[in-house]
Design an enzyme around this catalytic site. Sequence first.
Site, mmCIF file in Angstrom:
data_model
loop_
_atom_site.group_PDB
_atom_site.id
_atom_site.type_symbol
_atom_site.label_atom_id
_atom_site.label_comp_id
_atom_site.label_asym_id
_atom_site.label_seq_id
_atom_site.Cartn_x
_atom_site.Cartn_y
_atom_site.Cartn_z
ATOM 1 N N SER A 69 150.864 15.468 22.481
ATOM 2 C CA SER A 69 150.703 16.653 23.311
ATOM 3 C C SER A 69 150.686 16.327 24.786
ATOM 4 C CB SER A 69 149.343 17.305 23.018
ATOM 5 O OG SER A 69 149.299 17.792 21.740
ATOM 6 N N HIS A 77 158.028 17.429 20.716
ATOM 7 C CA HIS A 77 156.721 18.090 20.748
ATOM 8 C C HIS A 77 156.793 19.501 20.176
ATOM 9 C CE1 HIS A 77 153.250 19.857 23.342
ATOM 10 N NE2 HIS A 77 152.805 19.476 22.165
ATOM 11 N N GLU A 80 159.412 21.031 22.687
ATOM 12 C CA GLU A 80 159.710 20.326 23.942
ATOM 13 C C GLU A 80 160.298 18.962 23.597
ATOM 14 O OE1 GLU A 80 156.643 21.385 27.478
ATOM 15 O OE2 GLU A 80 155.701 20.408 25.782
ATOM 16 N N ASN A 127 151.503 22.236 27.840
ATOM 17 C CA ASN A 127 150.073 21.890 27.935
ATOM 18 C C ASN A 127 149.596 21.672 29.367
ATOM 19 O OD1 ASN A 127 149.607 22.174 25.220
ATOM 20 N ND2 ASN A 127 150.193 20.074 24.764
HETATM 21 C C1 LIG Z 1 148.329 21.740 21.804
HETATM 22 C C2 LIG Z 1 149.787 21.542 21.896
HETATM 23 O O1 LIG Z 1 150.230 20.395 22.025
HETATM 24 C C3 LIG Z 1 150.757 22.642 21.972
HETATM 25 C C4 LIG Z 1 150.431 23.877 21.209
HETATM 26 O O2 LIG Z 1 150.798 24.005 20.074
HETATM 27 S S1 LIG Z 1 149.488 24.977 22.002
HETATM 28 C C5 LIG Z 1 149.274 26.274 20.826
HETATM 29 C C6 LIG Z 1 150.460 27.173 20.807
HETATM 30 N N1 LIG Z 1 150.216 28.235 19.845
HETATM 31 C C7 LIG Z 1 149.733 29.424 20.210
HETATM 32 O O3 LIG Z 1 149.529 29.687 21.389
HETATM 33 C C8 LIG Z 1 149.462 30.347 19.085
HETATM 34 C C9 LIG Z 1 148.864 31.633 19.570
HETATM 35 N N2 LIG Z 1 148.650 32.534 18.414
HETATM 36 C C10 LIG Z 1 149.664 33.238 17.872
HETATM 37 O O4 LIG Z 1 150.798 33.208 18.313
HETATM 38 C C11 LIG Z 1 149.296 34.109 16.702
HETATM 39 O O5 LIG Z 1 147.923 34.351 16.721
HETATM 40 C C12 LIG Z 1 149.702 33.458 15.325
HETATM 41 C C13 LIG Z 1 151.218 33.364 15.238
HETATM 42 C C14 LIG Z 1 149.089 32.085 15.106
HETATM 43 C C15 LIG Z 1 149.181 34.327 14.192
HETATM 44 O O6 LIG Z 1 149.719 35.603 14.369
HETATM 45 P P1 LIG Z 1 148.983 36.912 13.838
HETATM 46 O O7 LIG Z 1 149.943 38.023 14.033
HETATM 47 O O8 LIG Z 1 147.642 36.996 14.395
HETATM 48 O O9 LIG Z 1 148.677 36.581 12.359
HETATM 49 P P2 LIG Z 1 149.417 36.917 11.041
HETATM 50 O O10 LIG Z 1 150.031 38.281 11.027
HETATM 51 O O11 LIG Z 1 148.395 36.587 10.014
HETATM 52 O O12 LIG Z 1 150.573 35.823 10.994
HETATM 53 C C16 LIG Z 1 151.888 36.024 11.473
HETATM 54 C C17 LIG Z 1 152.771 35.055 10.727
HETATM 55 O O13 LIG Z 1 152.383 33.721 11.035
HETATM 56 C C18 LIG Z 1 152.076 32.998 9.838
HETATM 57 N N3 LIG Z 1 150.980 32.074 10.146
HETATM 58 C C19 LIG Z 1 149.832 32.373 10.780
HETATM 59 N N4 LIG Z 1 149.072 31.266 10.914
HETATM 60 C C20 LIG Z 1 149.766 30.261 10.337
HETATM 61 C C21 LIG Z 1 149.513 28.889 10.147
HETATM 62 N N5 LIG Z 1 148.399 28.297 10.607
HETATM 63 N N6 LIG Z 1 150.451 28.139 9.511
HETATM 64 C C22 LIG Z 1 151.581 28.697 9.056
HETATM 65 N N7 LIG Z 1 151.886 30.003 9.213
HETATM 66 C C23 LIG Z 1 150.985 30.775 9.837
HETATM 67 C C24 LIG Z 1 151.659 34.057 8.843
HETATM 68 O O14 LIG Z 1 151.862 33.617 7.518
HETATM 69 C C25 LIG Z 1 152.595 35.176 9.199
HETATM 70 O O15 LIG Z 1 153.857 34.900 8.623
HETATM 71 P P3 LIG Z 1 154.763 36.081 8.008
HETATM 72 O O16 LIG Z 1 155.093 36.974 9.165
HETATM 73 O O17 LIG Z 1 155.932 35.323 7.457
HETATM 74 O O18 LIG Z 1 153.903 36.726 6.958
HETATM 75 N N1 LIG Z 2 146.807 20.723 17.236
HETATM 76 C C1 LIG Z 2 147.787 21.200 17.964
HETATM 77 O O1 LIG Z 2 147.798 22.398 18.309
HETATM 78 C C2 LIG Z 2 148.921 20.326 18.378
HETATM 79 C C3 LIG Z 2 148.812 18.949 18.272
HETATM 80 N N2 LIG Z 2 149.866 18.164 18.667
HETATM 81 C C4 LIG Z 2 149.777 16.711 18.553
HETATM 82 O O2 LIG Z 2 150.087 16.346 17.218
HETATM 83 C C5 LIG Z 2 149.335 15.185 16.857
HETATM 84 C C6 LIG Z 2 148.500 15.501 15.617
HETATM 85 O O3 LIG Z 2 147.650 16.598 15.916
HETATM 86 P P1 LIG Z 2 146.979 17.452 14.739
HETATM 87 O O4 LIG Z 2 147.886 17.543 13.582
HETATM 88 O O5 LIG Z 2 146.448 18.668 15.357
HETATM 89 O O6 LIG Z 2 145.736 16.494 14.382
HETATM 90 P P2 LIG Z 2 144.898 16.394 13.033
HETATM 91 O O7 LIG Z 2 143.574 15.863 13.418
HETATM 92 O O8 LIG Z 2 145.012 17.675 12.271
HETATM 93 O O9 LIG Z 2 145.731 15.319 12.205
HETATM 94 C C7 LIG Z 2 145.879 13.992 12.581
HETATM 95 C C8 LIG Z 2 146.130 13.207 11.310
HETATM 96 O O10 LIG Z 2 146.454 11.854 11.644
HETATM 97 C C9 LIG Z 2 145.755 11.026 10.753
HETATM 98 N N3 LIG Z 2 145.650 9.673 11.226
HETATM 99 C C10 LIG Z 2 144.717 9.129 12.070
HETATM 100 N N4 LIG Z 2 144.964 7.815 12.229
HETATM 101 C C11 LIG Z 2 146.053 7.531 11.477
HETATM 102 C C12 LIG Z 2 146.780 6.334 11.210
HETATM 103 N N5 LIG Z 2 146.419 5.172 11.749
HETATM 104 N N6 LIG Z 2 147.850 6.389 10.389
HETATM 105 C C13 LIG Z 2 148.213 7.566 9.823
HETATM 106 N N7 LIG Z 2 147.568 8.721 10.027
HETATM 107 C C14 LIG Z 2 146.502 8.696 10.845
HETATM 108 C C15 LIG Z 2 144.420 11.735 10.621
HETATM 109 O O11 LIG Z 2 143.666 11.227 9.539
HETATM 110 P P3 LIG Z 2 142.035 11.242 9.637
HETATM 111 O O12 LIG Z 2 141.629 12.644 9.828
HETATM 112 O O13 LIG Z 2 141.662 10.635 8.336
HETATM 113 O O14 LIG Z 2 141.710 10.382 10.849
HETATM 114 C C16 LIG Z 2 144.884 13.156 10.411
HETATM 115 O O15 LIG Z 2 145.270 13.384 9.075
HETATM 116 C C17 LIG Z 2 148.505 14.807 18.088
HETATM 117 O O16 LIG Z 2 149.229 13.864 18.832
HETATM 118 C C18 LIG Z 2 148.398 16.130 18.832
HETATM 119 O O17 LIG Z 2 148.184 15.982 20.195
HETATM 120 C C19 LIG Z 2 151.034 18.681 19.154
HETATM 121 C C20 LIG Z 2 151.201 20.031 19.242
HETATM 122 C C21 LIG Z 2 150.130 20.973 18.892
#
Ligand SMILES: CC(=O)CC(=O)SCCNC(=O)CCNC(=O)[C@H](O)C(C)(C)COP(=O)(O)OP(=O)(O)OC[C@H]1O[C@@H](n2cnc3c(N)ncnc32)[C@H](O)[C@@H]1OP(=O)(O)O
Ligand SMILES: NC(=O)C1=CN([C@@H]2O[C@H](COP(=O)(O)OP(=O)(O)OC[C@H]3O[C@@H](n4cnc5c(N)ncnc54)[C@H](OP(=O)(O)O)[C@@H]3O)[C@@H](O)[C@H]2O)C=CC1
Length: 290
Positions: A118, A139, A151, A189
């Site tokens: 991320s 990403h 990304e 991010n």
């Molecule tokens: C941290 C990083 O590195 C980068 C990132 O990812 S940052 C995070 C980016 N993501 C966001 O910002 C998500 C923001 N939230 C949303 O867009 C919405 O709340 C959401 C899409 C997650 C859920 O939408 P919603 O309308 O509230 O829920 P809901 O109607 O239950 O779901 C819509 C669809 O998404 C699916 N869905 C929801 N959550 C899900 C999940 N965790 N996994 C898989 N599918 C999911 C549902 O099954 C549904 O699919 P269908 O239309 O095919 O039935």
């Molecule tokens: N969460 C998010 O919204 C997003 C996350 N990402 C990125 O994706 C990556 C994973 O995030 P996310 O899936 O949320 O994290 P989770 O904590 O859900 O999953 C991480 C997984 O990696 C496993 N793990 C840890 N160490 C090892 C290892 N040495 N070998 C193999 N597996 C290992 C963990 O196991 P255990 O729990 O047993 O340690 C766990 O199952 C991160 O780099 C995160 O920044 C990118 C986009 C969105």
Amino acid sequence: MIKNVGIVGAGQMGCGIAQVSAVSGYKVHIYDISADRIEAGLATINGNLARQVSSGKMTDEERKKALSLIKGSADLNDLSPMDLVIEAATEDETVKRKIYGQVCPVLKADAILATNTSSLSITRLASATDRPERFMGIHFMNPVPVMKLVELVRGIATEEGTFSSAKQFVTALDKTITVAEDFPAFIVNRILLPMINEAIYTLYEGVGSVEAIDTAMKLGANHPMGPLQLADFIGLDTCLSIMQVLHDGLADSKYRPCPLLVKYVEAGWLGRKSGRGFYDYRGEVPVPTR
Ligand SMILES: CC(=O)CC(=O)SCCNC(=O)CCNC(=O)[C@H](O)C(C)(C)COP(=O)(O)OP(=O)(O)OC[C@H]1O[C@@H](n2cnc3c(N)ncnc32)[C@H](O)[C@@H]1OP(=O)(O)O
Ligand SMILES: NC(=O)C1=CN([C@@H]2O[C@H](COP(=O)(O)OP(=O)(O)OC[C@H]3O[C@@H](n4cnc5c(N)ncnc54)[C@H](OP(=O)(O)O)[C@@H]3O)[C@@H](O)[C@H]2O)C=CC1
């Protein structure tokens, strides 16, 4: 030509990437250190696909076909036939570097290794591999099956052939690509996490409750989730790691992680995945913890 896709890390992101890859016809192998994690991940994928069948978005035949393309094991050697391996393990540079040290000797010489990080520097991570020219950032966003964007991030040594193969793969998953330069936390991010961190400061300073802050941003700014709900969804450990990378990498105090975020992570309150964060998910409905 990418046909076999390996995933390292059976967490929320690894399983999401596995799901969309298999639905698009790729053979997928998920590796994690924990066999229980893999089993739980496969069950989640099955549940997601079953929901798509019930809502008429997929036939049962397609669900079965996708599931048959996904295998998992806690044995790294099973990644040896892979053309592309996407590392989606915990957002911790030490963990990722260690994984590359173990995975690289197993891979084919021409296999591409990508990271779903991320925030971490692609160039620095590449230096821990034996193939910086065949290493890059792919990403995905969470939840992977729903979010359209991916990304793509090149490191300093990433070859054009690596980039174009990754682009072809991501396009085949029906995702939209943006290209980001290799700067801390890339584009999404860099913008999203300071907003989430600010929401946590807003809570920390008592400007509003968890519910007030989330309602304000959902109804006042049309965000699909409130920022604290989203932080719990991403994982508070991941949010903190990203803020630390921004703070260290850009050396600007505006990125300092909120002490309340640090406290929650230290308590093991990591959000949805651990059952408690800004909300408590252990009952029937999420209850704010503040
Ligand atoms: C941290 C990083 O590195 C980068 C990132 O990812 S940052 C995070 C980016 N993501 C966001 O910002 C998500 C923001 N939230 C949303 O867009 C919405 O709340 C959401 C899409 C997650 C859920 O939408 P919603 O309308 O509230 O829920 P809901 O109607 O239950 O779901 C819509 C669809 O998404 C699916 N869905 C929801 N959550 C899900 C999940 N965790 N996994 C898989 N599918 C999911 C549902 O099954 C549904 O699919 P269908 O239309 O095919 O039935
Ligand atoms: N969460 C998010 O919204 C997003 C996350 N990402 C990125 O994706 C990556 C994973 O995030 P996310 O899936 O949320 O994290 P989770 O904590 O859900 O999953 C991480 C997984 O990696 C496993 N793990 C840890 N160490 C090892 C290892 N040495 N070998 C193999 N597996 C290992 C963990 O196991 P255990 O729990 O047993 O340690 C766990 O199952 C991160 O780099 C995160 O920044 C990118 C986009 C969105």
